[in-house]
Design a protein around this motif. Sequence first.
Motif, short mmCIF file in Angstrom:
data_model
loop_
_atom_site.label_atom_id
_atom_site.label_comp_id
_atom_site.label_asym_id
_atom_site.label_seq_id
_atom_site.Cartn_x
_atom_site.Cartn_y
_atom_site.Cartn_z
N HIS A 139 0.80 -1.22 0.00
CA HIS A 139 0.00 0.00 0.00
C HIS A 139 0.84 1.28 0.00
O HIS A 139 0.30 2.37 0.12
CB HIS A 139 -0.96 -0.02 1.20
N ALA A 176 -2.63 -5.89 -2.38
CA ALA A 176 -3.29 -4.62 -2.66
C ALA A 176 -4.74 -4.84 -3.07
O ALA A 176 -5.61 -4.04 -2.73
CB ALA A 176 -2.53 -3.88 -3.75
N GLY A 179 -6.40 -6.55 0.36
CA GLY A 179 -6.21 -5.87 1.64
C GLY A 179 -5.67 -6.77 2.73
O GLY A 179 -5.57 -6.36 3.88
N ARG A 196 -3.43 -6.81 8.04
CA ARG A 196 -4.16 -5.78 7.29
C ARG A 196 -3.50 -4.43 7.56
O ARG A 196 -3.02 -4.19 8.66
CB ARG A 196 -5.63 -5.70 7.73
N PRO A 197 -3.49 -3.53 6.57
CA PRO A 197 -2.90 -2.21 6.78
C PRO A 197 -3.86 -1.25 7.49
O PRO A 197 -5.08 -1.39 7.38
CB PRO A 197 -2.62 -1.73 5.36
N LEU A 199 -4.62 2.50 7.07
CA LEU A 199 -4.34 3.55 6.10
C LEU A 199 -4.74 4.93 6.61
O LEU A 199 -5.72 5.07 7.34
CB LEU A 199 -5.09 3.27 4.80
N GLY A 203 -4.61 7.39 2.15
CA GLY A 203 -4.31 6.05 1.68
C GLY A 203 -2.91 5.56 1.97
O GLY A 203 -2.53 4.47 1.55
N PRO A 205 -0.01 3.82 4.12
CA PRO A 205 -0.03 2.80 5.19
C PRO A 205 0.72 3.27 6.43
O PRO A 205 1.94 3.20 6.51
CB PRO A 205 0.67 1.60 4.53
#
Length: 244
Positions: A139, A176, A179, A196-197, A199, A203, A205
Amino acid sequence: MRVLDLFEYLRRWNAAQTHTQIAAQLAIPKSSLTQLLKTLVNRGYLEYDPASKGYFLGPAVVSLGQRSAETRDLVSVAEAVLADAARATSETCALNVLKGDVSEVMATASGTHRLHYTMRIGDVAPLYATSGGKALLAHLPEEMRRDYLARVTFEKVTPRTIDSVAALEAELAEVARTGIAFVVEEFTPGIVGMARPVLSRSGFPLAAVNIALPVARYDAALKRRCLNALEDAVAMIRERAHLG
């Protein structure tokens, strides 16, 4: 030193200062100052006001401060959220942030099983070998990701560690898209990881939440429970850190 002196000078005045004022106050030769100001304006660290012919701190400086504040906010809210996720799954959970070419554990909650994986605050790992690292990498802005892929050197931490840019790029594309990042014994033998990121509004990370557990306990039911816990944890962190 000149850049730091300039930033502190403009911050103190909190108003645009001209080339002449800056040169006089900081004792910087005007010829040297001209190029310095031009570079900082081009990089977004300063802005120039044609009306007053003055310079003031730009958005890039503000962005640096915001990033630091966002990270502190995430860490401050993550501990309770990770504890909830650990209780829901009985597995170890952690919050990871980008630190150069590695991910660093900033907060953690241990699983309740006798056999569990331990992640300690301050632990670092290659981005390409862990679920949290892959969630962060996938990300990143394209320019940052390309820069990383152009210089990464793969270390075969375990026999299953990914070891080529092509394979990593293919995996990051899937991360990406979904997710969710997975690793199976890529950094630690016998350990599965998923992440999981978290954000920012733009957007970027800011962090990744991951769960690590022994392969011997990993099955479809536990996978679903962990993925649900990750989704809930990321949503809660974003809500409490006011990122939503």
